[in-house]
Scaffold this motif. Structure first.
Motif, PDB file in Angstrom:
ATOM      1  N   THR A  85       7.508   9.872   2.413  1.00 31.91           N
ATOM      2  CA  THR A  85       7.959  11.244   2.220  1.00 31.91           C
ATOM      3  C   THR A  85       9.064  11.198   1.176  1.00 31.91           C
ATOM      4  N   LEU A  86       9.198  12.293   0.422  1.00 34.19           N
ATOM      5  CA  LEU A  86      10.176  12.341  -0.666  1.00 34.19           C
ATOM      6  C   LEU A  86      11.152  13.472  -0.468  1.00 34.19           C
ATOM      7  N   SER A  87      12.358  13.288  -0.995  1.00 34.39           N
ATOM      8  CA  SER A  87      13.380  14.325  -1.038  1.00 34.39           C
ATOM      9  C   SER A  87      13.799  14.462  -2.487  1.00 34.39           C
ATOM     10  N   HIS A  90       0.816  -1.216   0.000  1.00 35.29           N
ATOM     11  CA  HIS A  90       0.000   0.000   0.000  1.00 35.29           C
ATOM     12  C   HIS A  90       0.850   1.266   0.000  1.00 35.29           C
ATOM     13  N   LEU A  91       1.958   1.258   0.721  1.00 31.69           N
ATOM     14  CA  LEU A  91       2.843   2.423   0.690  1.00 31.69           C
ATOM     15  C   LEU A  91       3.415   2.620  -0.716  1.00 31.69           C
ATOM     16  N   SER A  92       3.793   1.526  -1.374  1.00 36.93           N
ATOM     17  CA  SER A  92       4.362   1.642  -2.718  1.00 36.93           C
ATOM     18  C   SER A  92       3.332   2.107  -3.738  1.00 36.93           C
ATOM     19  N   GLU A  93       2.059   2.043  -3.385  1.00 40.56           N
ATOM     20  CA  GLU A  93       0.987   2.544  -4.251  1.00 40.56           C
ATOM     21  C   GLU A  93       0.544   3.949  -3.838  1.00 40.56           C
ATOM     22  N   GLY A  94       1.296   4.557  -2.916  1.00 39.79           N
ATOM     23  CA  GLY A  94       1.046   5.943  -2.535  1.00 39.79           C
ATOM     24  C   GLY A  94      -0.038   6.149  -1.497  1.00 39.79           C
ATOM     25  N   ARG A  95      -0.436   5.112  -0.811  1.00 35.27           N
ATOM     26  CA  ARG A  95      -1.491   5.235   0.193  1.00 35.27           C
ATOM     27  C   ARG A  95      -0.906   5.537   1.574  1.00 35.27           C
ATOM     28  N   LYS A  99      11.400   7.990   1.954  1.00 35.07           N
ATOM     29  CA  LYS A  99      11.489   7.449   3.309  1.00 35.07           C
ATOM     30  C   LYS A  99      10.083   7.137   3.801  1.00 35.07           C
ATOM     31  N   ILE A 100      10.017   6.288   4.790  1.00 40.14           N
ATOM     32  CA  ILE A 100       8.733   5.966   5.408  1.00 40.14           C
ATOM     33  C   ILE A 100       8.597   6.803   6.670  1.00 40.14           C
ATOM     34  N   ALA A 101       7.508   7.556   6.747  1.00 42.14           N
ATOM     35  CA  ALA A 101       7.227   8.369   7.927  1.00 42.14           C
ATOM     36  C   ALA A 101       6.206   7.637   8.788  1.00 42.14           C
ATOM     37  N   PHE A 102       6.444   7.632  10.086  1.00 42.56           N
ATOM     38  CA  PHE A 102       5.484   7.069  11.037  1.00 42.56           C
ATOM     39  C   PHE A 102       4.979   8.191  11.923  1.00 42.56           C
ATOM     40  N   ARG A 103       3.676   8.294  12.042  1.00 41.70           N
ATOM     41  CA  ARG A 103       3.056   9.274  12.925  1.00 41.70           C
ATOM     42  C   ARG A 103       2.339   8.506  14.030  1.00 41.70           C
ATOM     43  N   PRO A 104       2.839   8.609  15.244  1.00 40.02           N
ATOM     44  CA  PRO A 104       2.253   7.805  16.328  1.00 40.02           C
ATOM     45  C   PRO A 104       0.824   8.213  16.655  1.00 40.02           C
TER      46      PRO A 104
END
Length: 128
Positions: A85-87, A67-72, A106-111
């Motif tokens: 997130t992108l740089s 799902h992350l690789s599909e932009g979700r 990168k993968i961002a995690f929001r608790p």
């Protein structure tokens, strides 16, 4: 148990003449593996085994990556959410930007609420 920390002396990269200061770093006191985590979760249940929990966690990892690789954004209720997130390099105009200018993802995690509440009460002690 308090979180241990250590100190490291660092200079200011934007001002080489500034005096160095000490900054804190969280110090790990070990790790928890998928297998031991699955046993811990299964220990709180009378209906699932650690093998069942491990299988679900493995499938969860695969589904999260898909799902992350599909932009979700992937939301885990009160646990928190994951997103990409992108740089990139900058472009003078939007028309001059293309995907080859993206340098990293990168993968961002929001608790979620429980983890945020833990952060508000966690205790710290200097590592020996």
């Amino acid at each position: 148990m308090p979180v241990q920390y250590s100190l490291s002396e660092k200079g200011n990269p934007s001002d080489q003449t500034a005096p160095k200061k000490f900054y804190t770093n969280a110090k790990s006191t070990g790790e928890v593996t998928f297998r031991s985590l699955s046993k811990e979760i299964a220990g709180g249940s009378t209906t699932v085994s650690d093998t069942d929990v491990l299988a679900v966690l493995n499938d969860l990892t695969k589904a999260l990556a898909k799902h992350l690789s599909e932009g979700r954004i992937v939301r885990f209720g009160d646990f928190g959410s994951f997103s990409l997130t992108l740089s990139s390099e900058g472009a003078e105009t939007a028309d001059k930007f293309n995907s080859s200018m993206i340098k990293s993802a990168k993968i961002a995690f929001r608790p979620g609420i429980d983890l945020k509440e833990m952060l508000a009460v966690v205790k710290f002690e200097k590592a020996k």
